[in-house]
Design a protein around this motif. Structure first.
Motif, short mmCIF file in Angstrom:
data_model
loop_
_atom_site.label_atom_id
_atom_site.label_comp_id
_atom_site.label_asym_id
_atom_site.label_seq_id
_atom_site.Cartn_x
_atom_site.Cartn_y
_atom_site.Cartn_z
N CYS A 151 14.56 39.72 49.71
CA CYS A 151 15.25 40.92 49.28
C CYS A 151 14.46 42.19 49.63
CB CYS A 151 15.46 40.88 47.76
SG CYS A 151 16.49 42.22 47.18
N ARG A 153 15.34 45.19 48.27
CA ARG A 153 15.61 46.19 47.24
C ARG A 153 14.35 46.49 46.42
NH1 ARG A 153 20.85 48.42 47.85
NH2 ARG A 153 22.20 46.74 48.61
N CYS A 155 14.08 47.17 43.07
CA CYS A 155 14.35 47.18 41.62
C CYS A 155 13.02 47.08 40.85
CB CYS A 155 15.28 46.05 41.23
SG CYS A 155 16.82 46.11 42.17
N PHE A 157 11.98 46.14 37.93
CA PHE A 157 11.60 45.03 37.04
C PHE A 157 11.45 43.70 37.76
CE2 PHE A 157 16.09 45.90 37.44
CZ PHE A 157 16.58 44.69 37.91
N CYS A 158 11.72 43.67 39.07
CA CYS A 158 11.93 42.38 39.71
C CYS A 158 10.77 41.92 40.59
CB CYS A 158 13.19 42.44 40.57
SG CYS A 158 13.60 40.85 41.30
N ILE A 160 11.00 39.17 42.45
CA ILE A 160 11.51 38.26 43.48
C ILE A 160 11.03 38.63 44.89
CG2 ILE A 160 13.62 37.43 44.61
CD1 ILE A 160 14.88 37.31 41.79
N PRO A 161 11.07 39.92 45.28
CA PRO A 161 10.56 40.25 46.62
C PRO A 161 9.11 39.82 46.83
CG PRO A 161 11.87 42.05 45.75
CD PRO A 161 11.69 41.09 44.63
N GLN A 195 19.66 36.58 47.24
CA GLN A 195 19.10 37.51 46.27
C GLN A 195 20.04 38.71 46.18
OE1 GLN A 195 16.90 36.13 44.71
NE2 GLN A 195 15.78 34.80 46.12
N ASP A 196 20.60 39.08 47.34
CA ASP A 196 21.52 40.21 47.43
C ASP A 196 22.55 39.88 48.51
OD1 ASP A 196 21.12 43.73 48.46
OD2 ASP A 196 22.88 42.52 48.00
N TYR A 232 25.43 43.21 45.06
CA TYR A 232 24.62 44.33 44.59
C TYR A 232 25.50 45.58 44.58
CZ TYR A 232 20.43 47.17 43.93
OH TYR A 232 19.46 48.01 43.41
N ARG A 271 17.75 51.49 40.89
CA ARG A 271 18.92 50.70 41.32
C ARG A 271 19.72 51.43 42.39
NH1 ARG A 271 19.58 45.49 40.61
NH2 ARG A 271 21.79 45.67 40.09
S1 SF4 Z 1 16.37 40.07 43.85
FE1 SF4 Z 1 17.96 41.30 42.85
S2 SF4 Z 1 16.97 42.31 41.13
FE2 SF4 Z 1 15.36 41.56 42.51
S3 SF4 Z 1 14.87 43.30 43.84
FE3 SF4 Z 1 16.44 42.08 44.86
S4 SF4 Z 1 18.40 42.95 44.25
FE4 SF4 Z 1 16.85 43.73 42.86
#
Ligand code: SF4
Length: 438
Positions: A151, A153, A155, A157-158, A160-161, A195-196, A232, A271
């Motif tokens: 991903c 993005r 964000c 709080f995330c 995941i990246p 993820q997106d 998203y 966001r």
């Molecule tokens: S996985 Fe989802 S929440 Fe996490 S950064 Fe990517 S879009 Fe945002």
């Protein structure tokens, strides 16, 4: 002379976390099978001598579950119940050095992109020709279809990246081959995950290609239901909605995590969207795809969330009347932008806010369900349990949404079949009905 019997390795794969991890475990499973390994997924028997845990490292609860699972199998290894223990997936990707120190009983830790290395370690070869050929661990009539990894993005709080890296789309051809392979093996419903998912194609084709991807998958014979997850909101490709509206085999369903709605929170969460544009998008989705069910996910208690922000969120949930809604309490994750902020909302207030939102949603879900009584819906049956056949309408995704229960007393249904069901009664999150035609 005593003949030495070579005990064949037997591998048990354990998957934690999200549907994307399930797909990764399925790819590992398929590769091991193709290398003639005896392999099981989440085996009940304890006769495997090798265990591979595919972990999740998303938020506190998930990390705790992953660590407890590793410790459980590390103890089994120390007790001689298993010979080898390997750990892969997001937690391992994110915390490998700490885990190696804390739980040294694990033979080796692997990252989220180390499938070939993991296979080599257990004595298997990575087979390129298997791309598209995936054995699934879900009931055979539905399968997760991962259209991209990573991903781009920001964000706040995330994490995941950090664990999954940059966004990488699979090619149309690779996805179409995968779909044909799944349909050949009996899959009827495809759950598009990423993820997106709305970012699809931007990296590979230089523009958003979700609409074209949906059309291509919809054109493949045997695909009965296509379900879109992880959309998203910002820069949403509206042309995808036109395809959803025109194609019968694309479920009138969208999973679009919005996370919050107050401008203050959307800005802090990075966001890339405002309250007004969020509300406009929800309105547009319903206008362009009449009757669509919208699932969303929200976060309660992100750093900086004021009482007013929370009240804005409550009002938004009341007015938007989402068909399906899930809410997480904010988890303070190091390495994320929000992880550098003060976690100023107490755990108690986080819980209270999440509970308040779910209370609003429970009322809405009950009302929305009541409106379905007396109507007929096409239902895909997933299992038989407790005297009922249990299935879903096109408005419900497996594991997370509502279910339809049909008494098995005087009905016979095959799991994986569709049937038309007349809804006779409704509860907050489930429907009851009888089959009227198959
Ligand atoms: S996985 Fe989802 S929440 Fe996490 S950064 Fe990517 S879009 Fe945002």
């Amino acid at each position: 002379m005593k003949t030495k019997t070579l005990k064949k390795d037997k591998i048990n794969i354990i998957t934690l976390g999200c549907s994307k991890n399930i797909v990764d475990s399925e790819e590992l499973y398929s590769q091991l099978k193709a290398n003639d390994f005896e392999v099981e997924h989440e085996s009940e028997q304890d006769d495997a001598n090798i265990v591979i845990i595919n972990t999740c490292g998303f938020i506190d609860n998930a990390k705790e579950e992953s660590i407890n699972t590793i410790i459980r199998w590390a103890e089994a290894k120390q007790a001689g119940e298993i010979e080898k223990l390997y750990v892969t997936g997001c937690l391992s990707q994110r915390y490998k050095p700490d885990l190696e120190k804390e739980i040294p009983e694990v033979d080796q830790y692997f990252g989220t992109t180390h499938l070939p290395q993991l296979l080599k370690t257990v004595g298997a070869d990575y087979k390129n020709e298997l791309v598209g050929e995936r054995l699934i661990t879900t009931p055979s009539h539905y399968a997760y279809l991962k259209i991209s990894e990573g991903c781009d993005r920001p964000c706040s709080f995330c994490a995941i990246p950090i664990m999954r890296g940059k966004h990488v789309s699979k090619s149309f051809e690779q996805i179409e081959a995968e779909v044909r392979g799944l349909v050949k093996n009996g899959t009827k419903e495809l759950l598009l995950i990423a993820q997106d998912s709305t970012f699809y194609g931007l990296d590979l084709y230089g523009e958003r290609k979700l609409a074209e991807l949906l059309r291509r998958i919809s054109d493949i014979e045997g695909v009965e239901w296509i379900r879109l997850h992880y959309a998203y909101p910002s820069q949403f490709p509206l042309d995808a909605l036109e395809v959803m509206a025109e194609r019968d085999n694309i479920c009138k369903y969208i999973d679009i995590p919005l996370q919050h709605v107050s401008d203050n929170m959307l800005k802090t969460m990075r966001r890339g969207i405002t309250r007004q544009r969020t509300e406009d998008l929800v309105k547009t989705i319903r206008e362009k795809v009449p009757g669509i069910a919208i699932r969303t996910t929200l976060i309660a208690g992100h750093p900086g969330e004021t009482q007013q922000d929370f009240e804005d969120l409550c009002e938004f949930v009341k007015n938007s009347r989402f068909d399906r809604l899930g809410i997480f309490t904010y988890s303070h994750e190091e390495g994320t932008h929000a992880g550098t902020l003060v976690d100023d909302v107490s755990a108690e207030v986080k819980e209270d806010r999440a509970a308040a939102i779910m209370e609003i949603q429970q009322t809405i879900s009950a009302e929305v369900n009541k409106e379905k009584v007396g109507k007929i819906f096409k239902v895909l049956f997933d299992r038989k349990e407790g005297g009922y056949y249990i299935g879903r309408t096109e408005f419900d995704s497996p594991e997370v949404d509502n279910e339809v229960l049909v008494s098995a007393k005087d009905t016979y249904l095959r799991i994986g079949d569709f049937a038309n069901v007349m809804i006779e009664s409704a509860e907050d999150f489930d429907l009851y009905g009888k089959v009227i035609a198959q």
